[in-house]
Write a protein that holds these residues in place. Sequence first.
Motif, PDB file in Angstrom:
ATOM      1  N   ASP A   1       0.457  -1.218  -0.179  1.00 39.67           N
ATOM      2  CA  ASP A   1      -0.129  -0.115  -0.184  1.00 39.67           C
ATOM      3  C   ASP A   1       1.085   1.020   0.172  1.00 39.67           C
ATOM      4  N   TRP A   2       1.851   1.011   0.884  1.00 44.34           N
ATOM      5  CA  TRP A   2       2.922   1.986   1.520  1.00 44.34           C
ATOM      6  C   TRP A   2       3.501   3.039  -0.498  1.00 44.34           C
ATOM      7  N   ALA A   3       3.717   1.555  -1.088  1.00 47.59           N
ATOM      8  CA  ALA A   3       4.730   1.782  -2.771  1.00 47.59           C
ATOM      9  C   ALA A   3       3.934   2.140  -3.504  1.00 47.59           C
ATOM     10  N   LEU A   4       2.369   1.920  -3.292  1.00 50.58           N
ATOM     11  CA  LEU A   4       1.572   2.108  -4.323  1.00 50.58           C
ATOM     12  C   LEU A   4       1.470   4.020  -4.231  1.00 50.58           C
ATOM     13  N   MET A   5       0.709   4.318  -2.690  1.00 45.08           N
ATOM     14  CA  MET A   5       0.616   5.567  -2.849  1.00 45.08           C
ATOM     15  C   MET A   5       1.836   6.407  -2.556  1.00 45.08           C
ATOM     16  N   LEU A   6       3.516   6.180  -2.203  1.00 40.75           N
ATOM     17  CA  LEU A   6       4.334   6.642  -2.866  1.00 40.75           C
ATOM     18  C   LEU A   6       4.420   7.350  -4.071  1.00 40.75           C
ATOM     19  N   GLN A   7       4.068   6.169  -4.667  1.00 36.87           N
ATOM     20  CA  GLN A   7       5.145   5.604  -5.815  1.00 36.87           C
ATOM     21  C   GLN A   7       4.388   7.219  -7.120  1.00 36.87           C
TER      22      GLN A   7
END
Length: 329
Positions: free
Chosen positions: A165-171
């Motif tokens: 989830d963090w990877a998706l949000m931060l990209q």
Amino acid sequence: MKDEIVDVTIIGGGPTGLFSTFYAGMRQMSVRLIDSLPELGGQLTELYPDKYIYDVGGFPKILAKDLVSNLVTQAQYAEPDLHLGETVQSYERKDDHFVLKTDQGEYLTRTILITAGVGAFQPRKIGLDNEADFEGTSLQYAVRDLEKFRDQDVVVLGGGDSALDWALMLQELAKSVTLVHRRNRFTAHETSVQQVMDSPVEVKTSLNVTEIKGENGQIDELVLTAKDGTEEVIKADQLIVNFGNISSLGPLKEWGLELEKNSIKVNAHMETNIPGIFAAGDITTFEGKVKLIATGFGEAPVAISYAKSFYDPKSRLQPKHSTSVFKQD
């Protein structure tokens, strides 16, 4: 000692505890809510306030901090006696009530509902000697401010839902995002895995971080090592470690509760093995248990209803529908 005997004392101010508080108000019960953290919301507030939650009915997605805000507003219906930054220690049974002891006082209550989530928790670390040199500056175990990662080369470690989830949000705001997992299979939901694979996030599997390079608290590079000893060096401005948390029930372990793998065993009524003490949410276990926020929301009314019938056997176990309780506009 507080002289007022409340109907239920709820231990834990996370989502299940907050919804239990509201529902106790619906059943016209007096409520005391105690949490060791300084703010309500549990892990949602402490670890990922800006992360989207997807598994709550009625919300296709909602930020954790917004869900907490809604739950706090809802819980106010019960007008709870609220105690934050206070740790529950022990209890004793006295006549028709419990004396609940904390690190700041003693309280009287007819029943106890434990909704303490995973209990006390601390992040699981990488285990490198110089890891602490970068903590809080360029190495994080939780994301509390998204802006910190804007235009940065971010590396996320982990293979669970939160990491993905963090990877998706931060990209969307980082210069680049690399997801590194020590195994070749992810434990996150299948849809999250597919979304990451379809996104600009660079995914590296079967690799461990074996060295952090940098100085003055700022990471410059990470050394990734495969099982065969092959090394790869990647650039990183910020590192997010999401290996989960090491949890502990703390003083609750000494209560005589029946436990299974650090969880409290309950029956279909959310009763523990100690009469008058109930539990709900992630801290519980029973056959078929699924640990989701949505599950805790379902367990809360069951626990509260049976807690009410415990001290008031004449009360209706099946409450009125909320449409009958609230006046319609």
